[in-house]
Design an enzyme around this catalytic site. Sequence first.
Site, mmCIF file in Angstrom:
data_model
loop_
_atom_site.group_PDB
_atom_site.id
_atom_site.type_symbol
_atom_site.label_atom_id
_atom_site.label_comp_id
_atom_site.label_asym_id
_atom_site.label_seq_id
_atom_site.Cartn_x
_atom_site.Cartn_y
_atom_site.Cartn_z
ATOM 1 N N GLU A 1 3.296 0.611 1.830
ATOM 2 C CA GLU A 1 4.563 0.217 2.470
ATOM 3 C C GLU A 1 5.615 1.319 2.430
ATOM 4 O OE1 GLU A 1 2.739 -1.784 0.590
ATOM 5 O OE2 GLU A 1 2.883 -3.879 1.262
ATOM 6 N N GLU B 1 -1.496 -7.787 -1.636
ATOM 7 C CA GLU B 1 -0.653 -8.867 -2.182
ATOM 8 C C GLU B 1 -1.394 -10.206 -2.112
ATOM 9 O OE1 GLU B 1 2.790 -7.818 0.402
ATOM 10 O OE2 GLU B 1 3.917 -7.924 -1.466
#
Length: 255
Positions: free
Chosen positions: A128, A108
């Site tokens: 995740e 990210e």
Amino acid sequence: MRYLSLEINNGIGLISIHRPEALNALNREIIDELDALLEQIRDDQSIRVLVLWSDKNFAAGSDIKSMVEMTVEEAADFIFTPTYNKLDLLDIPTIAGIEGYALGGALELAMACDIRFAAEGAKLGYPEINLGIMPGAGGTIRTPLSIGSPWAKELIFSGEIIDAARALQIGLVNRIYSDAELFAETMKFAEKLSRKAPLAMKLIKQTMREGLACADLMEGVDIEKKNWATLFSTEDQKEGMRAFIEKRKPEYKGK
Ligand code: DAK
């Protein structure tokens, strides 16, 4: 600073993470240090390009050990988003040079940069889902905006870690170099961008950000039209065009 360093040379800022014992996993202190450095960079007119690069591993994601027992309130407080937005909103071009792992919160971070170069041995992904969580620092938005929704969904839904060749194929990274060449090639490209007209660069970034956020294509094109004309009020535009006609290199002043 404990984990981050900032070197500034010839208009290029270079931020590196130094937490090799945890593959550079991003903890609270790292994000706080990054936030402070980004404010410094934002206020330093001499920096024309920012590079994020760390030796061996970009980062293996957020620090799972510091997240495992978090309550909802603590999770809401363990926030990366404002810092990543600060990076995204810089007026200067930003490049992530990815060696080794760039996972989860670290991918990210790379996606909040304008451009990504990877080493052949790089491994990228959003694991995740395998931890029972989801990307929470812009990954679900910036990734589909960059590579399109189907590729982004495949990555985020599956949690698969992909290699650099696959990342290049789906547009997650712009270029691949050998592990040995990545740093030098990233800096060479940064140097090239550092010589471009700063005001034009700022307005290009702003125009693309605002234009892409418009639901209506024509509204985006209108923003471009306005910003394009604005650049004709700058000395850099005159210098750039005169230099071309006079067959010499332009000297931009950022005015
Ligand atoms: N966190 C903490 N420690 C980590 C880590 C991580 N993400 N990744 C690696 N380490 C540590 C390992 O625990 C190990 O430490 P010791 O056990 O030796 O003390 C050391 O680094 C070396 O790792 P390995 O021994 O595991 O090394 P391998 O080469 O065998 O494996 C690996 C490398 C990258 C495949 C493996 O380490 C791994 O799977 N790491 C976890 C990758 C991962 O799942 N990353 C995503 C984390 S979740 C938020 C926004 C965003 C996020 C969070 C909050 N908010 C807005 C609030 C983002 C979340 C994530 O990134």
